[in-house]
Design an enzyme around this catalytic site. Structure first.
Site, PDB file in Angstrom:
ATOM      1  N   ARG A  76     -11.835 -31.382  34.533  1.00  0.00           N
ATOM      2  CA  ARG A  76     -11.669 -30.060  35.153  1.00  0.00           C
ATOM      3  C   ARG A  76     -10.448 -29.356  34.559  1.00  0.00           C
ATOM      4  NH1 ARG A  76     -12.497 -26.894  39.970  1.00  0.00           N
ATOM      5  NH2 ARG A  76     -10.554 -26.367  41.031  1.00  0.00           N
ATOM      6  N   LYS A  97     -13.755 -27.247  48.075  1.00  0.00           N
ATOM      7  CA  LYS A  97     -12.477 -27.449  48.735  1.00  0.00           C
ATOM      8  C   LYS A  97     -12.204 -26.304  49.703  1.00  0.00           C
ATOM      9  CE  LYS A  97      -7.702 -28.761  47.748  1.00  0.00           C
ATOM     10  NZ  LYS A  97      -6.698 -29.015  46.672  1.00  0.00           N
ATOM     11  N   HIS A 126      -9.942 -21.508  43.022  1.00  0.00           N
ATOM     12  CA  HIS A 126      -8.564 -21.513  43.504  1.00  0.00           C
ATOM     13  C   HIS A 126      -8.326 -20.312  44.417  1.00  0.00           C
ATOM     14  CE1 HIS A 126      -7.001 -24.018  39.845  1.00  0.00           C
ATOM     15  NE2 HIS A 126      -7.538 -24.769  40.787  1.00  0.00           N
ATOM     16  N   HIS A 148     -10.631 -35.977  37.051  1.00  0.00           N
ATOM     17  CA  HIS A 148     -10.152 -34.605  37.260  1.00  0.00           C
ATOM     18  C   HIS A 148      -9.624 -34.016  35.953  1.00  0.00           C
ATOM     19  CE1 HIS A 148      -9.657 -31.740  40.525  1.00  0.00           C
ATOM     20  NE2 HIS A 148      -8.501 -31.364  40.015  1.00  0.00           N
ATOM     21  N   TYR A 198      -2.061 -23.728  34.058  1.00  0.00           N
ATOM     22  CA  TYR A 198      -2.721 -24.021  32.782  1.00  0.00           C
ATOM     23  C   TYR A 198      -2.121 -23.218  31.633  1.00  0.00           C
ATOM     24  CZ  TYR A 198      -5.965 -26.488  35.738  1.00  0.00           C
ATOM     25  OH  TYR A 198      -6.493 -27.369  36.650  1.00  0.00           O
ATOM     26  N   ARG A 245     -14.923 -30.352  40.723  1.00  0.00           N
ATOM     27  CA  ARG A 245     -14.219 -31.493  41.311  1.00  0.00           C
ATOM     28  C   ARG A 245     -15.221 -32.638  41.488  1.00  0.00           C
ATOM     29  NH1 ARG A 245     -12.619 -26.890  44.318  1.00  0.00           N
ATOM     30  NH2 ARG A 245     -10.391 -26.367  44.099  1.00  0.00           N
TER      31      ARG A 245
END
Length: 296
Positions: free
Chosen positions: A228, A157, A251, A225, A260, A132
Site C-alpha cells: 500500500r 477503516k 485517508h 502494508h 509519502y 489495506r
C-alpha cells in the site's frame, strides 16, 4: 467462554467496533490475564503498568502497540467492570518513522512469486488498488465494477466505504482467476471447506506476502502494508495529484498522505542542493576583488 469475555464481546458489539479492534481488545485482556495467571478483576493499576513496561522493555513492543493494549484494557475496565484505570503510559515522545517503500521491480517480483493463482492475485490486488489487509480480505466479486473500472471498498477503516481504481491488467488477471476458481461469497475465500464462505484470515494474507518477499530475496519491506505504501509513492512519483491519492487511499486528512512526499525519490531528486545553486566562478571573482583584510 467465560462470562467476562461474553460481556466484553456484547459491549463491543453494542459499540459497533470493527472486527480488527475487537480482536485487538480481546487479545489485550487475554494477554494481561495470562501474564499474571489470574482474573483481570483482581489486577491493580500498578500491575497493569508493570505489564506495559514488560511489553515495551522485555518483549520489545513498540509504544504504539503498548498504547493499543492500554486502550483495550481501558475499554474492558470501564464497560465491563465499571472501573477507571489510572495508568501513566503515553506516546508523547514517539518518533514518527517513514514508511518503507519497494521499487517497482521489487513489487513485480514479489507479486509474481507465488505459484498459487489466488495468492498471486491477492498480492496484485493489494498493490494495484492500494488496499489495506482487511479491505482485500473482504472483497466480494460484485465489488469489482468493470464498467466504470472501479473497485468498491466496503467497510474500510473508520467503517467508511470508498472507491479506488481498477487496473486494466488486474481486471484481466481477475477474470482468469474467476473462471478458474469461481469464488462465491468472497473474492478470496478461505481454503478450508468448513469456512469456504468466509474470507481468508489476516495471518494467512500476511504469510502469503512474507513468503513471496523472501522467495525473491527482497530483504526490506516487512509487512504486506508495504504494498500500500508503494502504491501511494509510485503514483506520486508518476506525477499524480496528492489529493487524488488521498481519496484512493481513504485517508481522512491530507497530512496523513503527505508523508509519502518524504519517501518519494522523484520528489526529492527534483530539489537541488543549495551548493548546486551557487555560481562558484562568480563567487571566486568577488573574493579576489575584495582582497585580504576586506571587511563588510
Amino acid at each position: 467462554m467465560t462470562p467476562l469475555r461474553q460481556k466484553m464481546i456484547r459491549a463491543m458489539d453494542l459499540k459497533n467496533l470493527s472486527h480488527h479492534t475487537r480482536r485487538a481488545y480481546l487479545a489485550a485482556v487475554n494477554g494481561l490475564a495470562k501474564h499474571y495467571k489470574q482474573s483481570p478483576e483482581t489486577i491493580t493499576n500498578e500491575m497493569i503498568e508493570d505489564y506495559l513496561l514488560y511489553l515495551k522493555n522485555e518483549k520489545g513492543n513498540a509504544p504504539a502497540s503498548c498504547c493499543l493494549v492500554l486502550t483495550g484494557l481501558r475499554f474492558f475496565y470501564k464497560h465491563i467492570l465499571d472501573q477507571q484505570i489510572d495508568v501513566g503510559f503515553s506516546l508523547t515522545k514517539t518518533p514518527r518513522k517513514l514508511p518503507t517503500v519497494l521499487t517497482k521491480e521489487q513489487v513485480w517480483k514479489t507479486i509474481s512469486a507465488p505459484k498459487n493463482l489466488k495468492h498471486r492475485l491477492i498480492l496484485m490486488t493489494t498493490y494495484a488498488a492500494g488496499l489495506r489487509v482487511g479491505e482485500v480480505r473482504r472483497l466480494k466479486p460484485d465489488h469489482i465494477d468493470s464498467q466504470r473500472m472501479l473497485i468498491k471498498v466496503v467497510d474500510g477503516k473508520g467503517r467508511k466505504d470508498r472507491y479506488t481504481m481498477l487496473s486494466k491488467k488486474l481486471l484481466k488477471e481477475l477474470r482468469h482467476y474467476y473462471k478458474a476458481c469461481r469464488p462465491q461469497a468472497y473474492l478470496f475465500p478461505s481454503t478450508y471447506k468448513k469456512n469456504k464462505n468466509k474470507p481468508l484470515s489476516y495471518e494467512t494474507v500476511r504469510s502469503i506476502y512474507e513468503k513471496a518477499r523472501k522467495k525473491v530475496g527482497v530483504k526490506n519491506g516487512d509487512g504486506i502494508h508495504t504494498l500500500r505504501h508503494s502504491f501511494a509513492t509510485h503514483l506520486l512519483e508518476a506525477g499524480y495529484d496528492i489529493r487524488k491519492i488521498q481519496v484512493l487511499l481513504g485517508h481522512s486528512r491530507l497530512s496523513t498522505t503527505m508523508i509519502y512526499l518524504h519517501v518519494s525519490r522523484e520528489t526529492l531528486s527534483k530539489v537541488p542542493s543549495p551548493l548546486d545553486l551557487m555560481d562558484i566562478n562568480h563567487a571566486s571573482k568577488e573574493d579576489s576583488t575584495h582582497g585580504p583584510g576586506h571587511q563588510t
